[in-house]
Structure formats: structure tokens, C-alpha cells
Design an enzyme around this catalytic site. Structure first.
Site, PDB file in Angstrom:
ATOM      1  N   CYS A  59       0.182   1.254  -7.439  1.00  0.00           N
ATOM      2  CA  CYS A  59       1.222   2.197  -7.022  1.00  0.00           C
ATOM      3  C   CYS A  59       2.039   1.695  -5.839  1.00  0.00           C
ATOM      4  O   CYS A  59       2.994   2.353  -5.436  1.00  0.00           O
ATOM      5  CB  CYS A  59       0.586   3.544  -6.687  1.00  0.00           C
ATOM      6  SG  CYS A  59      -0.370   4.235  -8.052  1.00  0.00           S
TER       7      CYS A  59
ATOM      8  N   HIS B 219       2.583   8.627   1.294  1.00  0.00           N
ATOM      9  CA  HIS B 219       2.300   8.432  -0.131  1.00  0.00           C
ATOM     10  C   HIS B 219       2.180   9.806  -0.795  1.00  0.00           C
ATOM     11  O   HIS B 219       2.733  10.026  -1.870  1.00  0.00           O
ATOM     12  CB  HIS B 219       1.006   7.631  -0.265  1.00  0.00           C
ATOM     13  CG  HIS B 219       0.694   7.182  -1.654  1.00  0.00           C
ATOM     14  ND1 HIS B 219       1.574   6.462  -2.425  1.00  0.00           N
ATOM     15  CD2 HIS B 219      -0.430   7.342  -2.413  1.00  0.00           C
ATOM     16  CE1 HIS B 219       1.018   6.206  -3.607  1.00  0.00           C
ATOM     17  NE2 HIS B 219      -0.187   6.733  -3.625  1.00  0.00           N
TER      18      HIS B 219
ATOM     19  N   HIS C 139       4.734  11.357  -9.196  1.00  0.00           N
ATOM     20  CA  HIS C 139       4.245  10.024  -8.845  1.00  0.00           C
ATOM     21  C   HIS C 139       4.641   9.048  -9.941  1.00  0.00           C
ATOM     22  O   HIS C 139       4.072   9.060 -11.033  1.00  0.00           O
ATOM     23  CB  HIS C 139       2.722  10.078  -8.692  1.00  0.00           C
ATOM     24  CG  HIS C 139       2.123   8.839  -8.103  1.00  0.00           C
ATOM     25  ND1 HIS C 139       2.840   7.690  -7.880  1.00  0.00           N
ATOM     26  CD2 HIS C 139       0.854   8.577  -7.695  1.00  0.00           C
ATOM     27  CE1 HIS C 139       2.043   6.775  -7.358  1.00  0.00           C
ATOM     28  NE2 HIS C 139       0.837   7.293  -7.232  1.00  0.00           N
TER      29      HIS C 139
END
Length: 618
Positions: A267, A423, A461
């Protein structure tokens, strides 16, 4: 300001582009959608116009409610897959005592040749009852309800593959073409003119996807084709590769011949690629760097994998959080709840691009200075128990990123706070570990009320592209002077550390002159931690004014007026729907006869590459 950068080349951000659930990154439109409620009427109308163009809507109609409902995180729409009826093969064993088994299936799922042990009885126009004698175990196609029903999707009606001759490209690569074209159009500088000033081998492209291309036009189709009685095509395998976004940008958008590839860090992949671009420019290996990532993971197979880990927010989990009875649909708009009571992250699709110049080229070309990307720090977690769990390496990356800002801007500028892009996935583990890291780092550097941004509450996400969402949105925050609030939550969870942090559920205005830096934080499975240091446009310009004379600065300002005019013209064309993505298939392809090689240089077509390299060990 310190002399930290010396005369080393400064990587400045001269363009941004991309597409995600909030719309188009260029023109700062995507951030405007996220902070829509805080905009003035004129800005709202421009935001709606940009989205209406993407969604194929009549710009003269009153589309506000439809546009707002069909952007950002929402219930998964049918162009991806039907969450209420996912096709799968279910195992049907007969009972061990030999008693017959009965079940109902759709007629269309019956095999062409009915086995002798089956007794088939019609029950309706569409269904039959099957009675099976004897000991057997077999698979039959059937349907089931998917447990995860929310995702961050591109605006409804926006299909990137319809905008150019996509020829069955995987969705992630279709998005790549549109994002790279957006960044190139928003640059405001003619690409052919730029190529005449920059050697062919000094344009770098770093872009990829964490998962590769896993839909039915890529690896997904390759792996399922024979199983489904179909042919494996010649495109499946090569187009599925994770570095293919960079390859497409080189081959079909830029025609670039410099350094290329993709560094994967789960990620954190966008920041890994940004690290490559920064390093090339600071070392003098490149004068231009295109940096990006694209991810298209909204398909049942990929989401099944994350759901099996307990990583995604399910309808059951959302109902439990809100005290909603079984059978009642939860609010999918609030599926992602960073730093609050939550139950998992929300997957999303996105493609984001930024363009870096070295400072001398930016000054020469009159490029718009959106900020500077000075550092990306990457650190692993060391020994781990769970490969997908968070670890301690993120302490190192965040602290280094803040320290880098302090080295360039000074102690006082850092203490004023800047911005920190968390994040902020929306998982219980993330809210505890990341808030602890940010809080302790802020305390160590004397930062009070550090503004925390958590954009996944709007976008979801997007895996490898997620930190790209964060970077482009940060550049737009400096433009608008606006931090979108975490408006999907009612308050922080009790286990969130926040003595030095400033969270808000409301949109916040801020003074862009005070917020001179931003830390972009990203945490990836496997211990792939990355934190980037960005300088604001104000800070970047102040630094460059110390490097260049008043005459040089005035020349840049004059040249920049023309660039800004071209950028405005591009934005107007995109809103009007008159500009198509750049896709140069079979365009200007060079062959062996176009190459001249000597011991000092190579000429490839009209491009010249200098071979007079220095000995690095002298």
C-alpha cells in the site's frame, strides 16, 4: 531557512493529475469534492461542472444531488459486479449414509449431459429440483450474497476505457492512460517543446500497481479462462504485470526513453516510486520524472481475499457499529471510519500522477510550482508475527520525514505544525498504532495540535495508489486552504492517542503560508512503511528565490503566466468535454535504422544521448 539543500537539484512538483472517487485531480477538483460543503457557491458550481462532464451529465441540468450521491465511497455498482448475486461454484456432497440429496438450482446451471444418478424435476420456469442417489461430491455454479458491499468508486458513468481506443485493456491501465494524460495536460507546457530541451534518457517514469491487473482483461481472465471454457488471449499475461502502468505511459502517452519501472511496497507503492523519482533528480540522472500508481481492485475475487483476512468493513460489521437490525442496509457512505470505532477498511480504485522537474528546468520553462518533494523514507518492521500486521518501522519513517522538514525549514516552521496525511485506513489496528506513532513523534519535535488528515474516509483505500491520493490531495489543500474533516465519524475511539494531534470531523480552513510542509504517511502489508516530506508552494518558492537572482525570478514569473494560461485552457476543455486522453498507439515508432551509435553518443531518431560519463570512483 537553512542551507540544507545547498546547490543540489531540488525536485519541484510541476503538475498533478489523476482520477478517483472524488473526480479529477487536476484543477484541484477532487479535493473540492471532498470539501464540497466548505466551498463558496462559485467553487461549488465549478466542482459540479467538472464532475458532470466526467459522468456524462447535462451541465445545464440540476444534477447536484445525483452527483454527490454517485461519487466517493458508496454501494458497489453493477459495472463492477452484483454484490447481491455473486457467481461461484458450490460444493455439494451426498450424505455418507447413502440417502439421496435434494437441492434447487437454476435451469441455466444444469450440465448439458444429466448424469444417470440425477432425477431432475421442474419447480418453476427458471428453477429445477435435483435429486441425487449414491455417494458423490461435485461442484455446481450458484449465486450468493457478497458480505462486503461498499467501495470507493470512480464517479458513476465515467468509464475510462470508453474515452480512447482501449482494445480490452485492464481497467487499471485504462485509468493509467487517463491519469497520465491529465497530468500531462495540466502541465501547461508543450511536451514536444520540453523533449527538445531535455535529453531522451533524462525523463524517468516510475509507476505501478501493488496487485497487478487482476480483472478479467488481465491476470484474472488468464487464470479463469480455461476453467470457464474460454480461450486465453495473448494480452492477458503481459498486460497483467504490476509495472505495466509505467510501460503504458512510456509507450502510449509520453514516448519516453529514460529510466523506468515500478518499485512495489504494497500500500506504500506510490511513495516507493516517488522515492525513485526524487533520487533521479537530486542525483542529476533525470531532469523530469513522472511518478504514479494505478489500482483497480473492485472485483469479487480480489475483495474476497481481503475479506478472508477480516480486513474489509462488512455490512454485518457496520450494522453492529450502528446498532442496526439484521436485514437493514447500513450507511455505505460511512463505511470507512478512520480513528473511530470501526470494523475494517474500504477498498477503492484510483490512478494518480505527479510530474517532477529539477528546479533549474522549472525556472527555465516557467513551470507552475505546486510544491517540492524532497524526501521519501522507507523502513521495514524487523521481525514480525503477522505479515499483514503493523510494526515499528513506521516510527522511523515518520520521525525522519519531520526531521527532514526541520532541516530545511527550521525548528519554528516545524512546530507550527504543517500537515500530516495519515494512512488512516479505518481498521482497529491502524487507529491504535498510527495515532500512537504520530502523537509520540509530534511530542518529540514539540508540535502541538498537529492537523491530521484522513482522506480514506472519502476515497477508500486504493492500495498501491493510496499515497498518490494523499499526495495530490495535499497539493490541492495548499491551493484551497482547506482540510476536509473526517466526516464519517462521530468522534475518536477511546484507544486513539491524540494529546499532540488535532483531529476534526468538520472541514477546517488554514493559512497556507503557515503550513509550510506536509508529511505523507503510508503503511503497507509486509512491513512496507514509507513517509514523504513535501514543501508547500510558499516554502518551495521562498527556497528558490534564495537560489536565483531577481532577474531570473522575474523571467520565471513572466514565463509562468503563459503556463498558467495553458493550464486554465486545459481545465476549461476538460470541463467542456472537448479534450480526449492522449493515446499514441503505433505513433512515431522507431526501428534499428533510426539509431546511430558512436563511442561518445547515441542518436535515436531526433533524440541524442550523451555517452561521455564520468568515472564515479575518481
Amino acid at each position: 531557512m537553512s542551507e540544507y539543500m545547498g546547490r543540489e537539484r531540488l525536485p519541484v512538483i510541476v503538475s498533478l493529475g489523476g482520477i478517483n472517487g472524488a473526480g479529477r485531480a487536476s484543477g484541484h477538483h477532487a479535493l473540492a469534492r471532498m470539501g464540497y460543503e466548505a466551498l463558496g457557491e462559485k467553487s461549488r458550481q465549478r466542482t459540479l461542472a467538472s464532475l458532470a462532464s466526467m459522468m456524462g451529465l447535462d451541465p445545464a441540468a440540476d444534477n447536484e444531488r445525483y452527483i454527490l450521491d454517485h461519487t466517493l465511497i458508496r454501494r458497489i455498482e453493477s459495472n463492477h459486479f452484483d454484490v447481491d448475486s455473486v457467481l461461484w461454484n458450490q460444493r455439494f456432497p451426498t450424505e455418507s449414509n447413502g440417502h439421496p440429496v435434494n437441492f434447487d438450482i437454476e435451469r441455466r446451471h444444469l450440465p448439458e449431459a444429466i448424469p444417470p444418478s440425477w432425477k431432475v424435476t421442474p419447480t418453476s420456469v427458471t428453477h429445477v429440483n435435483v435429486n441425487i442417489q449414491g455417494h458423490q461430491e461435485f461442484l455446481l455454479p450458484t449465486n450468493r450474497e457478497f458480505e462486503v458491499k461498499a467501495a470507493g468508486q470512480l464517479p458513476t458513468g465515467y468509464e475510462p476505457g470508453d474515452l480512447y481506443p482501449s482494445r480490452s485493456h485492464p481497467r487499471g491501465l485504462e485509468m493509467t492512460v487517463c491519469a497520465a494524460s491529465d497530468a500531462l495536460g495540466n502541465l501547461g507546457i508543450d511536451w514536444e517543446q520540453l523533449q527538445r530541451r531535455v535529453p531522451a534518457d533524462q525523463i524517468s517514469v516510475y509507476a505501478g500497481s501493488a496487485m497487478g491487473q487482476l480483472d478479467s482483461a488481465g491476470a484474472g481472465g488468464m487464470l479463469k479462462a480455461r476453467y470457464n471454457g474460454k480461450r486465453v488471449t495473448s494480452k492477458y499475461c503481459p498486460l497483467s504485470l504490476a509495472e505495466m502502468p509505467a510501460d503504458f505511459i512510456n509507450a502510449y502517452v509520453l514516448g519516453a526513453m529514460g529510466s523506468t519501472g515500478a518499485t512495489l511496497g504494497a500500500c506504500a507503492s506510490f511513495l516507493y516510486n516517488l522515492k525513485n523519482g526524487i533520487a533521479d533528480i537530486r542525483a542529476g540522472r533525470a531532469r523530469v520524472a513522472f511518478v504514479g500508481a494505478a489500482e483497480a481492485p473492485i472485483n469479487a475475487e480480489v475483495m474476497e481475499g481481503y475479506a478472508a483476512m477480516g480486513a474489509l468493513a462488512t455490512d454485518k460489521g457496520l450494522r453492529a457499529l450502528d446498532g442496526v437490525a439484521d436485514g437493514v442496509e447500513p450507511d455505505h457512505r460511512r463505511a470507512c471510519r478512520p480513528f473511530a470505532e470501526n470494523c475494517g477498511f474500504t477498498i477503492a480504485e484510483s490512478a494518480q500522477m505527479i510530474v517532477l522537474f529539477d528546479d533549474e528546468l522549472a525556472m527555465e520553462m516557467g513551470a507552475t510550482l505546486y510544491g517540492a518533494a524532497t524526501d521519501v523514507f522507507v523502513n521495514a518492521d524487523g521481525y514480525k508475527k503477522s505479515i499483514s500486521g503493523p510494526g515499528v518501522g513506521n516510527y522511523i519513517t515518520v520521525a525522519k520525514a519531520v526531521a527532514a522538514a526541520r532541516a530545511m525549514l527550521g525548528e519554528e516552521a516545524v512546530r507550527r505544525g504543517g500537515l500530516v496525511q495519515a494512512h488512516g485506513t479505518g481498521t482497529p489496528q491502524n487507529r491504535v498504532t498510527e495515532s500512537e506513532i504520530l502523537d509520540r513523534t509530534a511530542e518529540a519535535f514539540g508540535i502541538e495540535k498537529w492537523p491530521v488528515v484522513a482522506l480514506k474516509s472519502y476515497l477508500g483505500h486504493s492500495l498501491g495508489a493510496a499515497s498518490g491520493d494523499q499526495v495530490t490531495a495535499t497539493l490541492s489543500m495548499w491551493h484551497h486552504g482547506l482540510i476536509p474533516g473526517i466526516n464519517t465519524i462521530d468522534g475518536l475511539a477511546d484507544d486513539v492517542s491524540h494529546s499532540q494531534l488535532a483531529f476534526s470531523t468538520k472541514h477546517r480552513k488554514f493559512d497556507t503560508a503557515d503550513a509550510e510542509y506536509a508529511v505523507i504517511n503510508s503503511k503497507g502489508f509486509g512491513g512496507n512503511n514509507a513517509s514523504a516530506t513535501l514543501l508547500s508552494p510558499v516554502a518551495a518558492q521562498r527556497l528558490l528565490q534564495k537560489r536565483y537572482s531577481e532577474k531570473e525570478w522575474a523571467a520565471w514569473q513572466g514565463a509562468n503566466e503563459r503556463v498558467v494560461s495553458a493550464q486554465t485552457e486545459y481545465d476549461e476543455g476538460m470541463i467542456a468535454g472537448t479534450i480526449a486522453p492522449i493515446y499514441r498507439f503505433d505513433h512515431g515508432v522507431l526501428a534499428d535504422g533510426d539509431v546511430e551509435v558512436t563511442a561518445d553518443k547515441i542518436r535515436v531518431g531526433k533524440f541524442e544521448v550523451d555517452l561521455a560519463l564520468k568515472n564515479p570512483f575518481e
